[in-house]
Every structure is written in structure tokens, then in C-alpha cells.
Motif scaffolding. Structure first.
Motif, short mmCIF file in Angstrom:
data_model
loop_
_atom_site.label_atom_id
_atom_site.label_comp_id
_atom_site.label_asym_id
_atom_site.label_seq_id
_atom_site.Cartn_x
_atom_site.Cartn_y
_atom_site.Cartn_z
N ALA A 64 -45.06 23.36 -54.26
CA ALA A 64 -45.83 22.71 -53.21
C ALA A 64 -45.03 22.69 -51.93
O ALA A 64 -43.81 22.60 -51.94
CB ALA A 64 -46.22 21.29 -53.62
N LEU A 65 -45.75 22.78 -50.83
CA LEU A 65 -45.14 22.74 -49.50
C LEU A 65 -45.69 21.56 -48.74
O LEU A 65 -46.91 21.38 -48.65
CB LEU A 65 -45.43 24.04 -48.75
N ASP A 66 -44.79 20.77 -48.19
CA ASP A 66 -45.19 19.61 -47.41
C ASP A 66 -45.77 20.04 -46.07
O ASP A 66 -45.37 21.06 -45.49
CB ASP A 66 -43.96 18.73 -47.21
N GLY A 67 -46.73 19.26 -45.55
CA GLY A 67 -47.38 19.59 -44.29
C GLY A 67 -46.41 19.70 -43.14
O GLY A 67 -46.57 20.55 -42.25
N GLY A 68 -45.38 18.85 -43.11
CA GLY A 68 -44.39 18.93 -42.05
C GLY A 68 -43.62 20.24 -42.08
O GLY A 68 -43.35 20.85 -41.05
N PHE A 69 -43.25 20.68 -43.27
CA PHE A 69 -42.56 21.96 -43.41
C PHE A 69 -43.45 23.10 -42.94
O PHE A 69 -43.00 24.01 -42.23
CB PHE A 69 -42.16 22.16 -44.87
#
Length: 816
Positions: free
Chosen positions: A76-81
Motif C-alpha cells: 500500500a502507498l500512502d496518499g502523502g507519498f
């Protein structure tokens, strides 16, 4: 769809409470590659407390649990990243996910592959092998993958099969996107980006609780870019794009234990079409096309093309959803019980005109119109018990039902261009028609000139000429599912699960030649003759499918921070009917199935400063659905069985030097056909001789879109700056292994391995409320072909689609 008006959207959402929604899916996050949000630089350096990884609470199994307990291969990738890397769509996101490939350059027919398996959606009969879920709503068409991505909280990739809890057509996996919800207090954030090739992007959101009984959040996106591919014949940018989108979420508390989330969203996208270049022109084809444009060329990596049709694609969607969660509490021996009802309705459309020959000659065009409507409902109940009939420890379970009802309509036609008459007098047409070599010539001389003047002379005689497709499909799927985790002891747990699905498809399919000489059922029209097509009218076609998708997991929880699991899961993708048939024969294709075994480890080391998760897997696909190029277009069939096996993992390390954190991923993939004896052969053999329509045995060969290795490495350094500011410097090293990009494994479609480099510098104030990011992607300007396929009308020539070259960007972000 007309340009979006935000006021109109707000009014529509406020008055449309009779339908369906969702909003805050319980999924908090899965394993996050980037720290989310990034540590505040100045504070991170001055803190005396050692940093530790935060516990991540997830609902990948549709109930809340710690990430380290989830027996699924997930990234999963965080929205900030995502925002800091400058990712604009899921194709950019996929670069950081091992064993995953997303090709979204064709906005109407994106291709997604996980562990080497996916679907070429160019023929709209195929449903995607990779499911798409956003805010707990399942979307049933591949085109939803290229809808606007904004105000995102995280993107999660669950590798498949995920049929037990997420349903059919998740045979290769699921992209699960969660967008931001109203916060407890009012907050707002926005980001303005400008980059190379006139890239402009503005996305913003604001909202919060306006009373103790509810709140709201509104978000919007405007995106515009020129792209890199220049059409020198029409003097326009072929990759230009404009997107507009808005979303409104209401969170309501009608009762103390009930939370209802109402959502309305709409998007609109327009772009030229197609982003392809000619590749490997032979002498006679080059001579023919130079008569229309002396500058025609076949360099596939110079971002230049020379097509004559001002093609376009317009696409958009509107979705309304309602998600209601009832915290029931204890019911007898069942504790912490809750019920969730998700209702949703969505409309999706694509209107497109694109050139089929990708050349300065006006030979043929595809005019296509797709309309999709879907309604869905999911009701699930979750809870836990202390034991299972007095045996072992607690049992956590979720069970429910799902209904999906959709209507899909395709109206398309292949239309003869003004130069079709001149093309009929070329060696290429002669070869496609299967005429003797003595008539066609050997290519060393122009035995058939195909001069443009022949098109001018014959165009009035031919007149309007096309072959039309009319396809209507109604789909009804009904499923029941259940899964339970029984903690046998403190260390051991077993999770059985099953989904039972019944589906019915009703189809009307028709193909019709149309021309000036349209007399009788099969008139001698030019396009239908060229395509070897005839009239057909197949009404009342029906498929009824019944599928059982089981799952079984065994887990071991150790004291060392290493948790192990072994699992078996089965999934399926439904069958259907060929919507782009030329003859009406062999319309039907069967469902494909997959069986997967996984061994995985979830681990945290060094006082919870290093998280490392990895999965070893083996997947067997049966009745693989494939597209086979027949020299002019694509046929649909079940043609193969295949096996994929390999290893994937990702990690996040808060290094002993506190300012530095390192994240990364890796994937090893061995995906081959087990049995594919009647596969399409390359249009030319090893000696360069044409073999149109020939077959080959690909048993034991590597499948297309399956690089043996993928990897990414992202170090990030935080440091203090004067005036209370802080900085973050990050870079990406992204490696993609070699791969074939067409199903026939033609050597000309082989793309060698490559590495690209990205970097970005962020400067922010002490509370991260204001930041400036300067960055770039593909800094080495690596020229890479995403895909190479056989050209229509020009046997032995190819169409190439080029990945982006170097791009720079600057972004200003604010949050309050």
C-alpha cells in the motif's frame, strides 16, 4: 459530459439521497511503503525519543486488525507519498509495487497485470482480471481505473485471487483505493503542480464536522497537460489530456450507534487519440506512406507520429453511494458485532474516434461509443466469539451477501477512409488478402503503386462504407460469502472462507456491413471484405455460471516479531461473448480460474524500526482468456493454461541515523504457459517471411507482460533549515526487467530491462502546513517502449507506445 460545475455537483449530491453510497471504508491502511505522513524534519532531528514504526490497523479482510495479522500479500502507498512523488494515476503508483504493471496510456482500455496475469481490455468483452474498489464500491469496467485520482488517502494492492471477500473478477488481485473523509474538526488542503510539457494540476479538499450530527468534505481536481508525443502531420499533441472531477461526502449520525456516509462524485476526461508510433516500416509500406507525407518515419522513441485522423476520446462517470454502519455491540455470545450496508450506483461512458492505421494515409477509423450502468449492494455482518464451541480461543468472523446488476452497451463501427481505394492497390493489402506472391511482388520494386490519386478517384465511387457492431449485455451477479479466523491457541490460527457466486449474462450481438452497394445480407462492401466479415444477428444469448471460491489460511504468531502464514485461495473471472466478432461464430468464451498457494512472513525487527514483509507464491491459471491478432483485428478465446511462481516483498526501515529512512520493494516472477499449442505466431518468421494467420506452440514459454525482476528503492533524508523550516530529500531507483509486450512473443515486441531515476526536494515549515516540492521523474531521460503490437493493414510493421521521458515539476501544497 459537459464541464463539471462544482455548484451543480453540490446541489445534485444534496438532493440525491435516494440512492447509494459509501465513504469511510474501514480499511485504515495496509503496509505502507512511505511513512505517512512524512516526519516533520525539524522535529525529527531534535527529538530524543527513538523513532518506531507505527502500528497499522487494516480491514483487508473486511474487519479491523493489525497489519501483521493479515495473511495476504499486500502493498500500500500512502496518499502523502503519492502526492510527493508527483504520481498522477495508477500507472505511476504501480512503479513502486513489485510484480505489478499498469499501462494506462489507452484511457478507455487500460491494461493491468499482477504476477504476470491480467487482461488486454482492447476488446470490451473482457472483464478485468484485476478488481477495482474505491471507498468500498466495486466498479465493473476496466475504464474506471483511469478515472481521476485525487484527494486519496491511500492505494492498496492486494494480490489475488481475492474472490472470497471481494468477488468475481479479482482473480489476479484488487486495487483498493480509499479517499479522504470528513475530519472531526474543519480542515483543508490543496496542491498546485506545474511541470514539463505544460503539465498543470490543481487538487484540493476541505471539510469537517459542522454539528454533532454530521459533517461533510468536498474535493476537486483540474488536470491539464500537453504530453510528449507530437503529431507532425496534424501539428498537434497526441498525449494532451484534460481532466475535471469533484467529490462530495456527507457523514451523518442519525442514531448513536449508526454512521451513514453519503457520497457523490463525477469526472470528465478528454484527450486526443491514439498515442502510437510506427515501428519497423518495410520498403514498400514506407514508399506508399511517403506519398502522403514525405516526413513519415518509424523511430519509436522520438515522440513523433504522423497519423492523419484528429481522433479523440471523451470519458466520464457519475457515482452515488450510501454506506451505513451499525455498531450493534454484544448479541448473546457474539461480541463487538456490527453490520455494514453499502449501496451504490454508477454510470460510465466512453466516446472515441481513433485511427486504425496510425499513418498519414486515411485508410480506416474506429468510431466507438460505450455506456455502462451498474447498481450494487453489499450487506455484511461481523463480530467475534470467545471460543468455538468451547474449544480454543476467540473466533473473528465476517459474512454477508452481494448483488451486482449492470447493463453495458457498445456501438462501434470501422469506417473506410478517403484513401482506402489507394490502399487496395498496395502490396500490403495484397499480402493480407492472401494473393499469390507473383501478384503482390517481392518488395524490391513497387509492383503495386498504391498512389494517393487512386484514393481520390475511388472515394466518390466507394462512398460511406463501414462495418458496425451493436452489442448489449445485461449482467446479474448474486453472491454469499463468509470468512472466520479461529485462534486455536495463542500462537496458531486458522482461517477458512468461501464465496458462492451465481451470475447470468444476457446478450444481443449484431454485426452489419454498410455501404452504397448494401443489397442482401452480405453486400460486397470494402471494409467487410477487407475484414473478411459478414452480417450476423445473435439475440437472446445467455450464460449462467456458478462458482465456489474457497480459501484456507494457517497462521503462526511468534514472539520474535515474525508472523508466518500459509494459504490456499481460488478465484475466477467470468466468461462471456465476443463483442467485436466479424462473423458471429465462436462468440462464447469460458470463465478462467486460478488456484494460488502462498507462504508469507510479516516481520518487525530492531525494536520496531524495520518492517519487512515477503511472500512466496505459486498460481495456476486454467482456461486463460486471451486476445489473438488475426492480421487485422483481435479474436477472443480460451487458449491456454499457465503458471506463475515467484517472490515479492517490501520494507520500511527507520535507520539508526534518525534523519534517514529507506523503503523499497522487490519482485521475482516466473510466469509461463503450461499448454498453449494454438497460439498466434508472429506475422513474420525468423527469416522475415510473412506468415499471416500462422499458429505456434508456446507451451513452456514465458508469457507477455511478465518481467522476471522488478524492484524499487527510495531513501529519504530529513534535515533542518533556517527560519524554522525543514527539508526532505528523496530519490527513487526503479528497475523493470525485460519482457515481451504482445501475446505472440514476437522478438520485435521484446522490451529490454531498464532502470529509471526520480528525485524530489521538499521544504516545509515546522507543522507541514505549507510546503514546496521540486522534483523530476526519469531524470536520465530513458527512452522505453511500454508496448509493441502488430500494425493493422501493414503486415510486418508495428505500432509502438512510448513511456514518458524526463519530466520536471514544482508543487506548492498547503493544509490548515
Amino acid at each position: 459530459m459537459k464541464s463539471l460545475n462544482l455548484t451543480a455537483l453540490l446541489l445534485a449530491a444534496a438532493t440525491a439521497t435516494a440512492a447509494a453510497q459509501q465513504a469511510d471504508i474501514e480499511v485504515d491502511s495496509l503496509e505502507t511503503i512511505a511513512v505517512a505522513p512524512p516526519a516533520e524534519p525539524a522535529e525529527a532531528l531534535s527529538s530524543s525519543e527513538p523513532a518506531q514504526l507505527e502500528e497499522i490497523v487494516v480491514t483487508a479482510q473486511k474487519r479491523s486488525q493489525s497489519l501483521q495479522e493479515v495473511p495476504i500479500s499486500v502493498t500500500a502507498l500512502d496518499g502523502g507519498f503519492i502526492r510527493e512523488t508527483g504520481a498522477a494515476d495508477l500507472a505511476d503508483v504501480a512503479l513502486y509495487v513489485p510484480n505489478v504493471r499498469v499501462d494506462a496510456d489507452d484511457l478507455g482500455s487500460p491494461q493491468l497485470f499482477i504476477r504476470g496475469f491480467g487482461t488486454n481490455a482492447f476488446n470490451p468483452s473482457f472483464e478485468s482480471s484485476v478488481g477495482f474498489v474505491q471507498d468500498d464500491i466495486f466498479y465493473g469496467r476496466p475504464g474506471y481505473f483511469t478515472e481521476s485520482m485525487y484527494d486519496v488517502d491511500r492505494v492498496e494492492v492486494l494480490r489475488g485471487p481475492q474472490g472470497t471477500l471481494f468477488g468475481k473478477n479479482t482473480i489476479a488481485g484488487v486495487f483498493n483505493v480509499t479517499t479522504k473523509n470528513p475530519t472531526d474538526t474543519f480542515s483543508s488542503d490543496g496542491r498546485v503542480t506545474y511541470g514539463s510539457f505544460n503539465t498543470q494540476r490543481i487538487d484540493a479538499g476541505a471539510g469537517g464536522m459542522f454539528a454533532d450530527w454530521g459533517g461533510a468534505r468536498v474535493a476537486g481536481l483540474y488536470r491539464k497537460e500537453d504530453g510528449q508525443l507530437r503529431n507532425t502531420f496534424l501539428n498537434r499533441d497526441e498525449e494532451a489530456l484534460e481532466q475535471k472531477a469533484a467529490r462530495l461526502k456527507f457523514r451523518l449520525f442519525p442514531f448513536d450507534s449508526v454512521t451513514s456516509d453519503l457520497m457523490f462524485q463525477a469526472s470528465d476526461t478528454s484527450a486526443p487519440f491514439w498515442p502510437y508510433q510506427l515501428f519497423k516500416l518495410d520498403d514498400d509500406t514506407r514508399g506508399y506512406l511517403e506519398a502522403f507525407d514525405a516526413g513519415v518515419e518509424d523511430n519509436p522513441t522520438n515522440f513523433r507520429t504522423q497519423s492523419d485522423t484528429a481522433g479523440f476520446i471523451n470519458k466520464g462517470s457519475q457515482t452515488l453511494g450510501l454506506r451505513t454502519q451499525w455498531a450493534i455491540g454484544d448479541i448473546g455470545s457474539v461480541h463487538n458485532s456490527n453490520a455494514v450496508l453499502v449501496l451504490a450506483g454508477s454510470r460510465f461512458h466512453i466516446n472515441q474516434l481513433n485511427e486504425l492505421d496510425v499513418s498519414p494515409a486515411d485508410i480506416a477509423r474506429l468510431d466507438s461509443h460505450e455506456h455502462h450502468e451498474q447498481l450494487s449492494a453489499e450487506l455484511r455482518f461481523a463480530g467475534e466469539t470467545d471460543t468455538l464451541f468451547g474449544l480454543g480461543d476467540k473466533v473473528e468472523f465476517v459474512a454477508g451477501g452481494f448483488v451486482y446488476d449492470s447493463r453495458y452497451q457498445l456501438r462501434a463501427s470501422i469506417n473506410a477512409g478517403a484513401d482506402i481505394g489507394s490502399y487496395l492497390l498496395t502490396r500490403d493489402f495484397c499480402q493480407l488478402a492472401g494473393l499469390p506472391p507473383g501478384i503482390c511482388g517481392d518488395g524490391s520494386n513497387v509492383s503495386l503503386p498504391g498512389l494517393p490519386i487512386f484514393g481520390d478517384i475511388t472515394a466518390p465511387l466507394i462512398g460511406p462504407d463501414n462495418y458496425a457492431f451493436d452489442y448489449l449485455q445485461d449482467t446479474l451477479s448474486i453472491a454469499g460469502f463468509g470468512q472466520a479466523t479461529w485462534h486455536i491457541t495463542e500462537r496458531w490460527a486458522v482461517t477458512p472462507g468461501v464465496r458462492i457466486n451465481r451470475e447470468q449474462k444476457d446478450v444481443d450481438s449484431r454485426g452489419t456491413p454498410n455501404c452504397r452497394l448494401a443489397v442482401g445480407d452480405n453486400p460486397p462492401c470494402v471494409i467487410s471484405t477487407l475484414l473478411m466479415a459478414n452480417a450476423y444477428d445473435q439475440r437472446g444469448l445467455q450464460r449462467n455460471e456458478f462458482d465456489v471460491s474457497p480459501k484456507l489460511v494457517l497462521q503462526y504468531f511468534a514472539d520474535t516479531g515474525v508472523n508466518l502464514y500459509g494459504s490456499y485461495a481460488r478465484g475466477y473471472k467470468s466468461g462471456g461473448f465476443n463483442s467485436l466478432s466479424y462473423t458471429g461464430e465462436d462468440l462464447e468464451f469460458r470463465p478462467e480460474t486460478a488456484d494460488t498457494f502462498e507462504l508469507g512472513a510479516k516481520s518487525e525487527f530492531f525494536d520496531r524500526t524495520l518492517r519487512f514483509n515477503a511472500t512466496l507464491y505459486r498460481t495456476k491459471f486454467t482456461d486463460l482468456q486471451v486476445l489473438a491478432f488475426n492480421g487485422v483485428f483481435f479474436d477472443v478465446s480460451n487458449a491456454a493454461s499457465a503458471t506463475s511462481q515467484g517472490l515479492e516483498g517490501d520494507f520500511l526501515w527507520l535507520t539508526p541515523w534518525q534523519p534517514l529512512q529507506i523503503s523499497g520493494s522487490f519482485g521475482l516472477l516466473d510466469a509461463t504457459y503450461d499448454d498453449y499449442r494454438d497460439a498466434p505466431a508472429p506475422v513474420r518468421d525468423a527469416n522475415g517471411n510473412l506468415q499471416i494467420g500462422a499458429l505456434q506452440d508456446l507451451s513452456g514459454k514465458r508469457i507477455a507482460f511478465a518481467p522476471r525482476q522488478t524492484a524499487s528503492l527510495t531513501p529519504q533524508l530529513s534535515f533542518p533549515l533556517p527560519l524554522g523550516l525543514g527539508g526532505r530529500l528523496a530519490g527513487d531507483v526503479i528497475y523493470q526487467g525485460d519482457q515481451f509486450t504482445d501475446a505472440d512473443l514476437d522478438p520485435n515486441t521484446f522490451v529490454p530491462a531498464y532502470t529509471i531515476y526520480n528525485a524530489r526536494l521538499t521544504i516545509a515549515n515546522d507543522d507541514e502546513s505549507l510546503s514546496l516540492t521540486i522534483g523530476g521523474t526519469n531524470l536520465g531521460d530513458k527512452r522505453v517502449l511500454n508496448q509493441v503490437i502488430d500494425a493493422t493493414f501493414f503486415p510486418g510493421t508495428y505500432f509502438a507506445q512510448q513511456a514518458n521521458g524526463r519530466q520536471l515539476f514544482v508543487a506548492i501544497a498547503a493544509q490548515f
